[in-house]
Every structure is written in C-alpha cells, then in structure tokens.
Design a protein around this motif. Structure first.
Motif, short mmCIF file in Angstrom:
data_model
loop_
_atom_site.label_atom_id
_atom_site.label_comp_id
_atom_site.label_asym_id
_atom_site.label_seq_id
_atom_site.Cartn_x
_atom_site.Cartn_y
_atom_site.Cartn_z
N CYS A 1 3.32 -4.34 8.00
CA CYS A 1 2.48 -3.33 8.64
C CYS A 1 1.02 -3.74 8.71
O CYS A 1 0.24 -3.14 9.47
CB CYS A 1 2.60 -1.99 7.90
SG CYS A 1 4.26 -1.29 7.89
N ASP B 1 0.44 4.31 0.18
CA ASP B 1 0.13 5.36 1.15
C ASP B 1 -0.07 4.79 2.55
O ASP B 1 -0.70 5.39 3.41
CB ASP B 1 -1.12 6.13 0.73
CG ASP B 1 -2.34 5.20 0.56
OD1 ASP B 1 -2.14 3.97 0.56
OD2 ASP B 1 -3.46 5.72 0.43
N GLY B 2 0.47 3.59 2.78
CA GLY B 2 0.30 2.92 4.06
C GLY B 2 1.19 3.49 5.14
O GLY B 2 1.94 4.46 4.92
N ARG C 1 7.09 2.65 3.17
CA ARG C 1 5.72 2.80 3.67
C ARG C 1 4.87 1.64 3.17
O ARG C 1 5.06 1.14 2.06
CB ARG C 1 5.09 4.13 3.22
CG ARG C 1 5.85 5.37 3.66
CD ARG C 1 5.04 6.62 3.38
NE ARG C 1 3.87 6.71 4.25
CZ ARG C 1 3.88 7.26 5.47
NH1 ARG C 1 5.00 7.77 5.95
NH2 ARG C 1 2.78 7.30 6.19
N GLY C 2 3.90 1.24 3.99
CA GLY C 2 2.90 0.27 3.55
C GLY C 2 3.44 -1.11 3.29
O GLY C 2 2.92 -1.84 2.44
N ALA D 1 -3.62 -7.86 2.28
CA ALA D 1 -2.22 -7.49 2.07
C ALA D 1 -1.40 -8.69 1.58
O ALA D 1 -0.56 -8.56 0.67
CB ALA D 1 -1.64 -6.94 3.37
N ALA E 1 0.87 -1.19 0.00
CA ALA E 1 0.00 0.00 0.00
C ALA E 1 0.90 1.23 0.00
O ALA E 1 1.53 1.53 1.01
CB ALA E 1 -0.92 0.01 1.22
#
Length: 425
Positions: free
Chosen positions: A283, A269-270, A278-279, A333, A267
């Motif tokens: 996570c 924008d996670g 990130r993402g 995910a 993701a």
C-alpha cells in the motif's frame, strides 16, 4: 523446498542415476568414466550402462582424444551435449509474457516479449496465451551450430521443460497450485499447470509453475560475490513480491506463501489492502501506490507502468518534491518491513529488485537511517541492503536455472535419438 524422497523402484533409481551422471558432467566438465564413478559412487559397470543410455538420447558424447589420468589406463572424456535439449521460461506479468529459451549449458538462444491485456482476467484466457507461446517455441527451436569435431549435423533440439513464473504464492504440491493472484483477478486457487497442459498437443512437454520472486531470489543468491547464509529478496513489479533463500534453498513455508513481503503490515491504521488486512507494505511501496503518490496515477491507468516509470525517473532527476516524497514514504515502509523480516529470519542480505532497484538511490538514504539504530545495538549483525544484480532478467534467469537443473536431474525426459542418428554419431 524440501528434497524429494529417495526413489524406491528400479525405474526411479535408474532415472536418478542417469541424473547423477549428467549433472556431474554439466558441473565439472569433460571427464572419463572412472572419474564419474568415483564422484557419484556408482559402480563402473553401472556407469557404462548409464553412459550408453545418455549417448542414445544424444545428451553426451565420448571424445576420441585420450586423456591420461594419474592411475590406470587413459580415459576417453565424456562431454555434455548441451544443445540436444532446450528449456524455456515464461514470466507472466500484468502486461507481458516475457520468454527465454536456453540450452542445457545455460546459453540463452532466444528471447521475446509478448504483450497482453489479460490482467485482470480469467486463468483460462492466460492459459490460452501461454500455451500459444509454448507451441510457437516448440515449432521454431534453432538448429545446432555444428562443432568442428562433430561427424555430421545433429537433429533439432527437444524442448524438454517449461517453467512458468508468475506473481502469487504457489503451493509445493503435485498440482503446483497458484493460491491467489489478486493482481490478475484470480481470487481462488488455480491449477495453472493443468490448464496450460490441456491446451498443448500430446505428448505435452513437462511444465512447472513457480513463484516469480522465488525464482529471482535464487538467481540473486547464486549471483552473490560473497558468502551468505540467508537472502531475502523484495521486488516491485506486479505489486510487491519476494523470496527467501536459506542455506542455498528456497523457503516456501507451509502453504507456499513464505517470502511474500508485500503483505507484511507496516502501519496498523493504514489503508485497506486487497488481501483483507490494513497498512500492508504494498500500500506504500508498491508501484501503483508510488505512482499515485507521485501524481502519475492517471498516466499509469492510461498508458501502463513503463511510461509511468519513465516519467517518475524524470521527475526524480529534476528533484521534484512530490516524487521524492513518494519515494521517502516507500522507503520508510520498506525499512519497517526489513527490520521485521531480518529480526525473524536473521538474514544477512536484503536485495531490492524490480522497480525498487531502479529507485534504489532515492530509497537507500532513508532505509540506512532507519536501520542505524539496530546496527548500533548489534554491530555484529552485518545486514546488507543492495540493489538486485540481475535487474529485470533475474526472474527469467532463475526460472531457466530451475528448468535446466530439472532436466539434468531427470534426463529420461529427453527421448532417444532416431536409430539413423545414433548410427551416424
């Protein structure tokens, strides 16, 4: 890992040939020298000398019973003495050192679990704990059970090799450097093998350090009941790790970090990950993320992962909406990661291990629905997603197998028997 280059000096060639003989006996059972020579391509005279060396080390014996062959004189079968040497595996987790010891036939003779509170902590403190376990193993190895055909008791087995398995990429270099292990607070490369060896009395036992998920992946590959060219293991334990097996060999990549699915971005924008991206998968599908999403974060922090896991399974069995939503998020995910991994590697088997195998029945419906489109587009790509067959023992099984194969390939690490023991054999 790539195969080692062929030996060039006489001593190395002899060590390799000793391994050829002993591995053949381990893999194919008792057989006479003529069969060993034919299978290994070694000259009969060389086999005789190598057999004498291995017998002096107590690693094989020659039966008195003659076995007739199809041609020539009857042969006296050579037999592996698996209890002459022991190997040990130590799995480092965030809360425990899990230990297993086996003989050269793979028979496990000892298991134990040693709790610790060293994560996060320093590599030196962990090396102290591991060295303490190794010293205790070496001083308390069980004696032989004497077989009926033996003429007398054997000496105690030699601890010939230790394999340490832990979360975090491990370079395939001479130092077997742990590149980074954020879950243990190790953010710089660590020469763990050297740290442990420095804490052991001389002569120190041979030590290897391997990535725990790589060990588990190889064990799962060998446990398959069907043919597979490529297997990817994704497991949740200390974070999310994994391993890639292609054509029966672990693939570690250029820096030892191939097969680390926990840090595949799923993701963009996670949330921020400890790895700097990130993402990442961890996570959303890592144990800490799942327990937190299920409302069990405080329990995890107070009592650890085992009570949190027990409570999560209880909530799931009661149909708790928050717990089920946490697993649905994790499954989504995982699906994204699986699609990316299989598109790149064309693996035909994805195995979910560790806590993911315990959550499998709640994960698989979402995973199968997300994979349906790819399967409809390319039905010939028969990707299988299955729970791990070996459960929590996969890492130790793989590490023990690694240690056992290393000793069988280089039996010169086992010292000769005392003269009195050789004379009485």
């Amino acid at each position: 890992m790539d195969p080692a280059p062929p030996p060039t000096d006489a001593a190395a060639i002899r060590r390799r040939n000793l391994g050829l003989v002993l591995r053949h006996l381990a893999d194919h059972g008792p057989c006479p020298r003529t069969e060993v020579a034919a299978a290994t391509g070694l000259a009969h005279g060389s086999v005789t000398a190598l057999v004498a060396d291995l017998a002096d080390r107590g690693l094989l014996r020659e039966d008195d019973v003659l076995r007739s062959g199809t041609r020539g004189r009857p042969g006296r079968p050579l037999r592996l003495e698996p209890r002459r040497a022991a190997v040990a595996a130590i799995q480092i987790t965030s809360e425990q050192l899990r230990v297993a010891v086996s003989d050269l036939a793979g028979g496990v003779v000892h298991r134990e679990v040693v709790p610790h509170d060293l994560a996060p902590g320093t590599p030196e403190a962990m090396a102290d704990a591991v060295a303490g376990v190794i010293a205790r193993i070496g001083s308390s190895l069980p004696g032989y059970a004497v077989a009926e055909t033996d003429s007398g008791p054997h000496p105690a087995p030699v601890l010939a090799r230790i394999v340490i398995a832990m979360a975090g990429p491990v370079r395939d270099d001479a130092a077997q450097t742990v590149v980074v292990a954020p879950d243990f607070g190790w953010l710089e490369p660590v020469r763990l093998r050297a740290l442990v060896a420095a804490r052991l009395p001389a002569p120190a036992v041979a030590i290897d350090v391997v990535n725990d998920a790589n060990a588990a992946a190889l064990a799962e590959f060998h446990a398959l009941q069907h043919d597979s060219r490529g297997l990817v293991l994704i497991e949740a334990g200390t974070g999310i790790g994994g391993g890639v097996v292609l054509d029966g060999r672990i693939h570690t990549g250029s820096h030892g970090i191939a097969g680390e699915p926990g840090h595949i971005p799923v993701a963009m924008d996670g949330p921020a990950c400890v790895c700097g991206a990130r993402g990442c998968l961890v996570c959303f599908a890592g144990p800490e993320a799942v327990f937190e999403a299920a409302g069990l974060g405080e329990l995890l922090r107070r009592k650890g992962s085992q009570p949190a896991q027990a409570e999560l399974l209880a909530l799931l069995s009661r149909g708790d909406a928050r717990a089920e939503a946490a697993l649905d998020t994790a499954a989504g995910a995982l699906s994204t990661a699986i699609l990316s991994i299989t598109a790149l590697l064309d693996a035909d088997e994805v195995v979910l291990g560790g806590l993911l195998s315990e959550w499998f029945r709640w994960l698989i419906p979402v995973i199968e629905s997300r994979l349906a489109g790819r399967r409809a587009l390319a039905p010939a790509l028969a990707l299988r997603v299955t729970p791990a067959a070996l459960g929590e023992n996969g890492i130790l099984t793989g590490a023990l197998g690694f240690a056992r194969r290393a000793v069988l390939s280089d039996p010169a690490v086992v010292p000769p028997l005392p003269a009195a023991a050789r004379a009485g054999s």
